[in-house]
Design a protein around this motif. Structure first.
Motif, mmCIF file in Angstrom:
data_model
loop_
_atom_site.group_PDB
_atom_site.id
_atom_site.type_symbol
_atom_site.label_atom_id
_atom_site.label_comp_id
_atom_site.label_asym_id
_atom_site.label_seq_id
_atom_site.Cartn_x
_atom_site.Cartn_y
_atom_site.Cartn_z
ATOM 1 N N VAL A 87 0.752 -20.971 -56.172
ATOM 2 C CA VAL A 87 1.159 -21.786 -57.325
ATOM 3 C C VAL A 87 0.467 -21.282 -58.589
ATOM 4 O O VAL A 87 1.108 -21.111 -59.637
ATOM 5 N N LEU A 88 -0.828 -21.018 -58.501
ATOM 6 C CA LEU A 88 -1.565 -20.510 -59.667
ATOM 7 C C LEU A 88 -0.961 -19.209 -60.184
ATOM 8 O O LEU A 88 -0.847 -18.998 -61.388
ATOM 9 N N LYS A 89 -0.556 -18.364 -59.278
ATOM 10 C CA LYS A 89 -0.020 -17.052 -59.663
ATOM 11 C C LYS A 89 1.378 -17.146 -60.264
ATOM 12 O O LYS A 89 1.739 -16.359 -61.134
ATOM 13 N N HIS A 90 2.164 -18.127 -59.822
ATOM 14 C CA HIS A 90 3.580 -18.159 -60.195
ATOM 15 C C HIS A 90 3.994 -19.326 -61.090
ATOM 16 O O HIS A 90 5.182 -19.481 -61.386
ATOM 17 N N GLU A 91 3.047 -20.120 -61.557
ATOM 18 C CA GLU A 91 3.382 -21.195 -62.496
ATOM 19 C C GLU A 91 3.937 -20.601 -63.784
ATOM 20 O O GLU A 91 3.429 -19.604 -64.277
ATOM 21 N N ARG A 92 4.963 -21.240 -64.328
ATOM 22 C CA ARG A 92 5.461 -20.804 -65.644
ATOM 23 C C ARG A 92 4.426 -21.070 -66.716
ATOM 24 O O ARG A 92 4.241 -20.297 -67.632
ATOM 25 N N GLU A 93 3.790 -22.221 -66.651
ATOM 26 C CA GLU A 93 2.696 -22.575 -67.542
ATOM 27 C C GLU A 93 1.765 -23.487 -66.753
ATOM 28 O O GLU A 93 2.175 -24.064 -65.745
ATOM 29 N N PRO A 94 0.523 -23.633 -67.165
ATOM 30 C CA PRO A 94 -0.426 -24.453 -66.401
ATOM 31 C C PRO A 94 -0.029 -25.930 -66.391
ATOM 32 O O PRO A 94 -0.219 -26.639 -67.368
ATOM 33 N N VAL A 95 0.525 -26.367 -65.304
ATOM 34 C CA VAL A 95 0.991 -27.741 -65.158
ATOM 35 C C VAL A 95 0.097 -28.533 -64.210
ATOM 36 O O VAL A 95 -0.068 -29.727 -64.371
ATOM 37 N N ASN A 141 7.876 -19.712 -61.714
ATOM 38 C CA ASN A 141 8.660 -18.630 -62.318
ATOM 39 C C ASN A 141 9.856 -18.270 -61.442
ATOM 40 O O ASN A 141 9.903 -18.599 -60.259
ATOM 41 N N PHE A 142 10.772 -17.525 -62.045
ATOM 42 C CA PHE A 142 11.874 -16.906 -61.320
ATOM 43 C C PHE A 142 11.280 -15.936 -60.312
ATOM 44 O O PHE A 142 10.312 -15.260 -60.627
ATOM 45 N N PRO A 143 11.753 -15.828 -59.119
ATOM 46 C CA PRO A 143 12.902 -16.448 -58.481
ATOM 47 C C PRO A 143 12.581 -17.745 -57.751
ATOM 48 O O PRO A 143 13.471 -18.406 -57.234
ATOM 49 N N TYR A 144 11.287 -18.132 -57.690
ATOM 50 C CA TYR A 144 10.873 -19.296 -56.903
ATOM 51 C C TYR A 144 11.422 -20.592 -57.462
ATOM 52 O O TYR A 144 11.603 -21.565 -56.725
ATOM 53 N N LEU A 145 11.728 -20.599 -58.733
ATOM 54 C CA LEU A 145 12.352 -21.752 -59.380
ATOM 55 C C LEU A 145 13.632 -22.176 -58.655
ATOM 56 O O LEU A 145 13.951 -23.354 -58.575
#
Length: 129
Positions: A21-29, A78-82
């Motif tokens: 999750v840390l690596k692929h977050e679009r922004e820190p949520v 992020n894409f593609p996991y979104l």
């Protein structure tokens, strides 16, 4: 307020999921906290802090568990996991059934339960007790 992602702090698979999750977050949520910690004890009902087989996302007093929590997380990746959010069309009881299968077997997916990557300072402050 950021959402808090609660996870089993003794589970290597869960810890790796947090790193994902840390690596692929679009922004820190997300902030992160173990289900065994003080923050979980304060914010979550006892059944969720004792049931370490589920991931919990806490946001503004609302709690999401199992596949609903996973889809909320996916929505913030992020894409593609979104695109995992497409599974929302599957009824929740069916999604949760498959979630529980993975959850019950999660210790088999990693060799060690005690894998702890030390995060950088800017990420470390997002981890709660």
């Amino acid at each position: 307020m950021n959402s808090i992602l609660f996870y089993d702090g003794d589970c290597g698979f869960c810890q790796r999921s947090v790193q994902f999750v840390l690596k692929h977050e679009r922004e820190p949520v997300f902030n992160f906290a173990p289900l065994q910690g003080k923050v979980a004890t304060k914010l979550l009902p006892v059944n969720l802090t004792q049931n370490l087989d589920t991931i919990v996302v806490y946001q503004e007093g609302k709690m999401l568990t199992e596949s609903s929590a996973i889809l909320f997380i996916a929505k913030n990746l992020n894409f593609p996991y979104l695109f995992l959010i497409i599974f929302k069309v599957i009824p929740t009881p069916i999604r949760d059934y498959f979630y529980r299968i993975i959850s019950r077997n999660r210790y088999k997916f990693t060799y060690s339960r005690n894998i702890c990557k030390i995060p950088k300072e800017n990420v470390r402050k997002r981890f709660l007790e």
